[in-house]
Design a protein around this motif. Structure first.
Motif, PDB file in Angstrom:
ATOM      1  N   HIS A  36      72.011  13.502  49.386  1.00  0.00           N
ATOM      2  CA  HIS A  36      71.129  14.424  50.112  1.00  0.00           C
ATOM      3  C   HIS A  36      70.062  13.598  50.823  1.00  0.00           C
ATOM      4  CE1 HIS A  36      71.771  18.168  47.278  1.00  0.00           C
ATOM      5  NE2 HIS A  36      72.907  17.640  47.694  1.00  0.00           N
ATOM      6  N   CYS A  37      69.870  13.839  52.110  1.00  0.00           N
ATOM      7  CA  CYS A  37      68.815  13.135  52.839  1.00  0.00           C
ATOM      8  C   CYS A  37      67.997  14.122  53.666  1.00  0.00           C
ATOM      9  CB  CYS A  37      69.403  12.061  53.747  1.00  0.00           C
ATOM     10  SG  CYS A  37      68.122  11.019  54.513  1.00  0.00           S
ATOM     11  N   ASP A  64      69.197  24.543  54.363  1.00  0.00           N
ATOM     12  CA  ASP A  64      69.507  23.558  53.331  1.00  0.00           C
ATOM     13  C   ASP A  64      68.988  22.185  53.748  1.00  0.00           C
ATOM     14  OD1 ASP A  64      70.567  22.766  50.910  1.00  0.00           O
ATOM     15  OD2 ASP A  64      72.659  22.955  51.496  1.00  0.00           O
ATOM     16  N   ILE A  65      69.400  21.188  52.972  1.00  0.00           N
ATOM     17  CA  ILE A  65      69.051  19.786  53.201  1.00  0.00           C
ATOM     18  C   ILE A  65      69.357  19.396  54.647  1.00  0.00           C
ATOM     19  CG2 ILE A  65      69.575  17.437  52.408  1.00  0.00           C
ATOM     20  CD1 ILE A  65      71.008  19.838  50.173  1.00  0.00           C
ATOM     21  N   THR A  66      68.606  18.470  55.221  1.00  0.00           N
ATOM     22  CA  THR A  66      68.857  18.062  56.609  1.00  0.00           C
ATOM     23  C   THR A  66      70.291  17.578  56.782  1.00  0.00           C
ATOM     24  OG1 THR A  66      66.591  17.161  56.504  1.00  0.00           O
ATOM     25  CG2 THR A  66      67.807  16.882  58.565  1.00  0.00           C
ATOM     26  N   ALA A  67      70.738  16.713  55.876  1.00  0.00           N
ATOM     27  CA  ALA A  67      72.125  16.227  55.917  1.00  0.00           C
ATOM     28  C   ALA A  67      72.541  15.888  54.494  1.00  0.00           C
ATOM     29  CB  ALA A  67      72.257  15.004  56.815  1.00  0.00           C
ATOM     30  N   ALA A  68      73.757  16.281  54.128  1.00  0.00           N
ATOM     31  CA  ALA A  68      74.200  16.071  52.749  1.00  0.00           C
ATOM     32  C   ALA A  68      75.713  16.096  52.680  1.00  0.00           C
ATOM     33  CB  ALA A  68      73.622  17.156  51.837  1.00  0.00           C
ATOM     34  N   GLY A  69      76.239  15.588  51.574  1.00  0.00           N
ATOM     35  CA  GLY A  69      77.677  15.644  51.387  1.00  0.00           C
ATOM     36  C   GLY A  69      78.082  15.091  50.039  1.00  0.00           C
ATOM     37  N   GLY A  80      77.124   7.385  51.601  1.00  0.00           N
ATOM     38  CA  GLY A  80      76.722   8.737  51.968  1.00  0.00           C
ATOM     39  C   GLY A  80      75.894   8.799  53.232  1.00  0.00           C
ATOM     40  N   VAL A  81      75.364   7.654  53.667  1.00  0.00           N
ATOM     41  CA  VAL A  81      74.530   7.628  54.870  1.00  0.00           C
ATOM     42  C   VAL A  81      75.296   8.139  56.087  1.00  0.00           C
ATOM     43  CG1 VAL A  81      75.039   5.264  55.611  1.00  0.00           C
ATOM     44  CG2 VAL A  81      72.774   6.230  56.050  1.00  0.00           C
ATOM     45  N   ARG A  82      76.618   8.113  56.017  1.00  0.00           N
ATOM     46  CA  ARG A  82      77.447   8.620  57.126  1.00  0.00           C
ATOM     47  C   ARG A  82      77.140  10.075  57.450  1.00  0.00           C
ATOM     48  NH1 ARG A  82      81.032   8.734  52.718  1.00  0.00           N
ATOM     49  NH2 ARG A  82      81.477  10.896  52.112  1.00  0.00           N
ATOM     50  N   HIS A 119      71.855  12.207  44.678  1.00  0.00           N
ATOM     51  CA  HIS A 119      71.110  11.014  45.083  1.00  0.00           C
ATOM     52  C   HIS A 119      70.256  11.416  46.280  1.00  0.00           C
ATOM     53  CE1 HIS A 119      73.409   8.170  42.543  1.00  0.00           C
ATOM     54  NE2 HIS A 119      74.358   9.093  42.684  1.00  0.00           N
ATOM     55  N   LEU A 120      68.939  11.427  46.077  1.00  0.00           N
ATOM     56  CA  LEU A 120      67.998  11.959  47.066  1.00  0.00           C
ATOM     57  C   LEU A 120      67.348  10.853  47.890  1.00  0.00           C
ATOM     58  CD1 LEU A 120      66.211  14.681  44.942  1.00  0.00           C
ATOM     59  CD2 LEU A 120      67.254  15.090  47.162  1.00  0.00           C
ATOM     60  N   PHE A 121      67.262  11.099  49.202  1.00  0.00           N
ATOM     61  CA  PHE A 121      66.661  10.125  50.115  1.00  0.00           C
ATOM     62  C   PHE A 121      65.833  10.841  51.183  1.00  0.00           C
ATOM     63  CE2 PHE A 121      70.556   8.311  48.484  1.00  0.00           C
ATOM     64  CZ  PHE A 121      70.182   7.033  48.114  1.00  0.00           C
ATOM     65  N   ILE A 122      64.953  10.046  51.815  1.00  0.00           N
ATOM     66  CA  ILE A 122      64.155  10.513  52.950  1.00  0.00           C
ATOM     67  C   ILE A 122      64.255   9.465  54.048  1.00  0.00           C
ATOM     68  CG2 ILE A 122      61.808  11.044  53.761  1.00  0.00           C
ATOM     69  CD1 ILE A 122      61.186  11.876  50.868  1.00  0.00           C
TER      70      ILE A 122
END
Length: 197
Positions: A36-37, A64-69, A80-82, A119-122
């Motif tokens: 999740h980012c 929802d989350i800006t981008a996730a998968g 997951g950054v893709r 796995h959470l990121f910003i």
């Protein structure tokens, strides 16, 4: 992602156990890993959320989350950054993301037993909203909330939020992540902002 694609079933600590299809994982409520980012614009002071596409199997048209998968079997969070490029056209190296930890999330519904090690990121982007390239099968639009308005998601009594564009969004228009999830994300955003100032 196809229901037949292979995910890695893990225990709550993230230890790999065995492979299973996405359908099996969500039918049996098996723990698996996701990416999740959240994209923030530090300059303008807002957080971006996506509205899920109408044709999505789970939670269509909710925010929802800006981008996730999901992470496929054998993948690491770095891969997951893709999702950022695929879903909203934002190119980022994994090293450009700010990690805010792992969140154990359980979303239990009659037709969905979803247990994720998230796995959470910003990451920060000053791209204008209209310049993002959205994957139409996944995302119908992006919506911006000021940092202070987004923080209201962490309060149990919040029924409505107002976007940067003055649109009123009801709580039931968001994917039903637990309040603890929104608190972790908000704390991460605050830490990221403090680190950047």
């Amino acid at each position: 992602m196809s229901e037949s694609e292979q995910l890695m079933v893990v225990d709550v600590s993230g230890r790999p156990l065995y492979r299973a299809t996405r359908q099996t994982v969500h039918t049996k409520g098996l723990w698996h890993e996701t990416f999740h980012c959240f994209v923030v614009d530090l300059e303008k002071g807002y957080v971006l959320l996506q509205q899920r596409a109408k044709q999505k199997k789970d939670f269509p048209e909710l925010l929802d989350i800006t981008a996730a998968g999901h992470l496929l079997a054998g993948e690491t969070p770095a891969e997951g950054v893709r999702e950022l490029e695929e879903e909203i056209g934002l190119v980022r190296a994994f090293e450009d993301l700010y990690p805010i930890g792992v969140f154990l999330e359980e979303l239990i519904f009659p037709d969905l037993l979803d247990r994720e090690r998230v796995h959470l990121f910003i990451t920060d982007s000053s791209e204008p909203l209209h310049r993002y390239v959205l994957q139409s099968t996944e995302v119908s639009r992006l919506v911006a909330f000021s940092f202070s308005e987004f923080a209201r998601l962490t309060e149990d009594g919040t029924d409505e939020l107002v976007t940067v564009g003055q649109e009123i969004i009801r709580r039931d228009q968001f994917v039903p992540h637990p309040v603890r999830y929104w608190r972790k994300v908000n704390e991460g955003i605050r830490a990221y902002r403090a680190r950047k100032t």
